[in-house]
Scaffold this motif. Structure first.
Motif, PDB file in Angstrom:
ATOM      1  N   LYS B  55       0.866  -1.324  -0.087  1.00 32.42           N
ATOM      2  CA  LYS B  55       0.006   0.055  -0.147  1.00 32.42           C
ATOM      3  C   LYS B  55       0.843   1.215   0.007  1.00 32.42           C
ATOM      4  O   LYS B  55       0.617   2.135  -0.833  1.00 32.42           O
ATOM      5  CB  LYS B  55      -0.905   0.004   1.189  1.00 32.42           C
ATOM      6  N   VAL B  58       2.510   1.744  -3.575  1.00 32.40           N
ATOM      7  CA  VAL B  58       1.627   2.152  -4.383  1.00 32.40           C
ATOM      8  C   VAL B  58       1.235   3.614  -4.090  1.00 32.40           C
ATOM      9  O   VAL B  58       1.266   4.267  -5.136  1.00 32.40           O
ATOM     10  CB  VAL B  58       0.337   1.527  -4.309  1.00 32.40           C
ATOM     11  N   ASP B  59       1.088   3.979  -2.755  1.00 36.55           N
ATOM     12  CA  ASP B  59       0.894   5.578  -2.566  1.00 36.55           C
ATOM     13  C   ASP B  59       2.158   6.460  -3.133  1.00 36.55           C
ATOM     14  O   ASP B  59       1.868   7.515  -3.526  1.00 36.55           O
ATOM     15  CB  ASP B  59       0.778   5.775  -1.068  1.00 36.55           C
ATOM     16  N   TYR B  62       1.968   5.579  -7.692  1.00 33.70           N
ATOM     17  CA  TYR B  62       0.814   5.417  -8.561  1.00 33.70           C
ATOM     18  C   TYR B  62       0.773   6.256  -9.748  1.00 33.70           C
ATOM     19  O   TYR B  62      -0.148   5.968 -10.842  1.00 33.70           O
ATOM     20  CB  TYR B  62      -0.416   5.237  -7.726  1.00 33.70           C
ATOM     21  N   ASP B  63       1.163   7.659  -9.568  1.00 30.43           N
ATOM     22  CA  ASP B  63       0.990   8.514 -10.483  1.00 30.43           C
ATOM     23  C   ASP B  63       2.143   8.533 -11.571  1.00 30.43           C
ATOM     24  O   ASP B  63       2.147   9.324 -12.607  1.00 30.43           O
ATOM     25  CB  ASP B  63       0.992  10.125  -9.650  1.00 30.43           C
ATOM     26  N   TYR B  92      -6.922  -2.140  -4.600  1.00 27.85           N
ATOM     27  CA  TYR B  92      -6.225  -0.882  -4.123  1.00 27.85           C
ATOM     28  C   TYR B  92      -5.721  -0.243  -5.306  1.00 27.85           C
ATOM     29  O   TYR B  92      -5.844   0.915  -5.666  1.00 27.85           O
ATOM     30  CB  TYR B  92      -5.253  -0.961  -3.020  1.00 27.85           C
ATOM     31  N   CYS B  93      -4.853  -1.233  -6.052  1.00 26.38           N
ATOM     32  CA  CYS B  93      -3.983  -0.594  -7.342  1.00 26.38           C
ATOM     33  C   CYS B  93      -5.208  -0.036  -8.163  1.00 26.38           C
ATOM     34  O   CYS B  93      -5.088   0.979  -8.862  1.00 26.38           O
ATOM     35  CB  CYS B  93      -3.204  -1.571  -7.768  1.00 26.38           C
ATOM     36  N   LYS B  94      -6.375  -0.760  -8.429  1.00 30.88           N
ATOM     37  CA  LYS B  94      -7.242  -0.373  -9.379  1.00 30.88           C
ATOM     38  C   LYS B  94      -7.830   0.856  -8.916  1.00 30.88           C
ATOM     39  O   LYS B  94      -8.179   2.028  -9.708  1.00 30.88           O
ATOM     40  CB  LYS B  94      -8.237  -1.198  -9.696  1.00 30.88           C
ATOM     41  N   GLN B  95      -8.333   1.121  -7.628  1.00 33.09           N
ATOM     42  CA  GLN B  95      -8.816   2.295  -7.014  1.00 33.09           C
ATOM     43  C   GLN B  95      -7.830   3.452  -7.262  1.00 33.09           C
ATOM     44  O   GLN B  95      -8.304   4.687  -7.595  1.00 33.09           O
ATOM     45  CB  GLN B  95      -8.802   2.133  -5.526  1.00 33.09           C
ATOM     46  N   LYS B  96      -6.645   3.114  -7.278  1.00 29.51           N
ATOM     47  CA  LYS B  96      -5.545   4.353  -7.535  1.00 29.51           C
ATOM     48  C   LYS B  96      -5.478   4.498  -9.044  1.00 29.51           C
ATOM     49  O   LYS B  96      -4.549   5.375  -9.522  1.00 29.51           O
ATOM     50  CB  LYS B  96      -4.266   3.922  -6.802  1.00 29.51           C
ATOM     51  N   GLY B  97      -6.114   3.895  -9.738  1.00 30.05           N
ATOM     52  CA  GLY B  97      -6.089   4.144 -11.404  1.00 30.05           C
ATOM     53  C   GLY B  97      -4.956   3.470 -12.174  1.00 30.05           C
ATOM     54  O   GLY B  97      -4.616   3.591 -13.116  1.00 30.05           O
TER      55      GLY B  97
END
Lengths: 324, 324
Positions: B55, B58-59, B62-63, B92-97
């Motif tokens: 998590k 990814v934070d 992710y961008d 979670y990864c899909k939520q973050k795009g």
């Protein structure tokens, strides 16, 4: 574990493994109704239905066969609740004294294969402790990535006295697309059985079979290796050749019954000692009550139908082996 | 989904996928301490530790990248609690795009491949309802069983507008054991790119690559197919040939960094349009803080170290592609 498997095959007189590959369409309505009443038409409901279905089949067949082979895909399709049903099934079968072959067909590069191996056959370390994840007795694996994908499994098998069945020639119609490709002989062929070609073009499955025999030498039981092979019942002539190439490897043979293999097709997979092969039947046994032959049992007595189907399969194999 | 992947590669300027392959030895002590305090040194504790670790990475990234590739073996080794962490990570990864490539390397015969396909990419039916199991966007699959093992995946991909990366030539040292075997050409080679041999002995991975190109024609996006291939960074010369054999297939390239591949090795995997390949790095990014180069971040700031490693990788790839 290979020694135990052979002992159990001798005791039961049944070189049979029952494929616990539950599809919801096989599960009798009364079981689905109960499961959905408790958990809804949900992944949890599906998990409960296949678990109750498996449990009843196992209760009816556990004393007749040495082993079961749950196909993990049939559980994984229901996500986590499905995998919980897989784990419950593995544990219950072991409690009942059955040997469990996890049909997982995993295979990856070094450290990743190692993770699969500890997760399915061995123990994973967490801090100062270690735990079994799924804890099957055998697993099927895919050899396409070569030795460094297979050896981590063998390492764990040695530690745990467990075993493998490596895909060599699969039972499906298009298995030949890559597996039958003629390959140039590149390496000296050690320990080759008499009568096999030592040069020229040979199908890929023979090359893989030779490699299975070599891997098998690294982890021998009393008379057979812990490292076996998967060869489909639908290709008996190839089975005959592979039997010679891998004399010490047990062959797990899928494709009997629903996929078209019959008792006499299976003879070439056995050695002269009457050992060396274990034949899988999945829907032919677990969904026996849906076949005309066993329809009189009805869906309520599906477990008895499965038991009758095992009896018939045992008879069919015994006749075929006796008349060779 | 292949169109989305390409759009995101263009937007981020990073043909990079981050391999979320958490091993406990990569997870910083403070995260393990918290997870074990809550759940003990148990499978649940391990699952919590890898989830919290993922998590935070990814934070931080992710961008910057279009996609992540969780390797399911690293979760499966912790049994059910590990697979729960896999599912949480995917969601979670899909939520973050992020686009999620499930590195599952599954592959089996017809109905079994179908079960894997619905479980990982599609929806499974339970009574009158249907549910996604793991719901990745792409999955890696193993082709050893041939077309009838692959087509059920393609069918689900068409329904869901999802995609595949099929193993062709893997990055590990012994991948050549079977994949490089010279095979006799047996079939007319349709649509073959100019300059390739049309007869004689050719390595198996080329035959598999040709088949991937054919399968890919069945499910085309705007400029590339939904059906891609896996070809290891460690074999750039083979990558060059395979790039020509599969001009419309995206190539997922593992083996950058820790396995030895460098920026300049990757150029042959790209087409002239600068597209066609996406490069994976796993431990080089997720465990960057353990490398001397990024050690100054320290374990507390491991997410920032991962971000810096992505920046450097992006730069390395851009330089290599610009100087060709």
């Amino acid at each position: 574990m290979i020694n135990q498997l052979i002992t159990k095959i001798k005791t039961t007189g049944a070189p049979i493994v029952v494929g616990l590959d539950p599809m919801l369409k096989f599960v009798p309505e009364h079981i689905k109704k109960n499961a959905f009443a408790e958990f809804g038409e949900s992944l949890e409901g599906a998990g409960e239905a296949i678990w109750q279905y498996n449990k009843e089949i196992v209760d009816y067949i556990y004393d007749m066969v040495p082993a079961v082979k749950p196909q993990i895909a049939m559980y994984e399709q229901f996500g986590i609740p499905g995998l919980l049903a897989f784990k419950k099934t593995v544990d219950y079968c072991k409690q009942k004294g059955l040997i469990v072959i996890g049909d997982i067909k995993r295979g990856d590069i070094g450290s990743t294969s190692e993770a699969y191996a500890v997760g399915h056959l061995g123990k994973v370390t967490v801090g100062n402790k270690s735990y079994y994840g799924f804890d099957e007795d055998f697993a099927t694996i895919n050899p396409y990535l070569g030795s460094d994908g297979v050896k981590p499994f063998i390492k764990v098998c040695k530690e745990e006295k467990k075993g493998l069945f490596i895909l060599v020639k699969t039972s499906n119609p298009s298995s030949g697309e890559f597996q039958d490709r003629l390959v140039k002989a590149q390496v000296p062929l050690d320990g080759q059985a008499a009568g096999l070609k030592t040069s020229g073009d040979r199908p890929l499955y023979e090359i893989v079979g030779e490699q299975v025999a070599k891997w098998g030498e690294e982890h021998m039981g009393d008379s057979y290796s812990y490292i076996g092979a998967v060869v489909g019942a639908t290709y008996p002539e190839m089975g005959m050749v592979l039997r010679k190439i891998m004399p010490k490897s047990y062959i797990l043979v899928p494709g009997y019954g629903a996929q078209g293999g019959t008792g006499k097709d299976l003879v070439p997979f056995f050695n002269e000692d009457g050992l060396g092969a274990i034949i899988n039947s999945s829907r032919g046994i677990i969904a026996a009550y849906q076949q005309e032959k066993y329809a009189s049992f009805g869906p309520e007595r599906f477990g008895e139908a499965s038991r009758a189907a095992v009896e018939d399969m045992k008879e069919d194999l015994a006749q075929a082996l006796n008349s060779r």
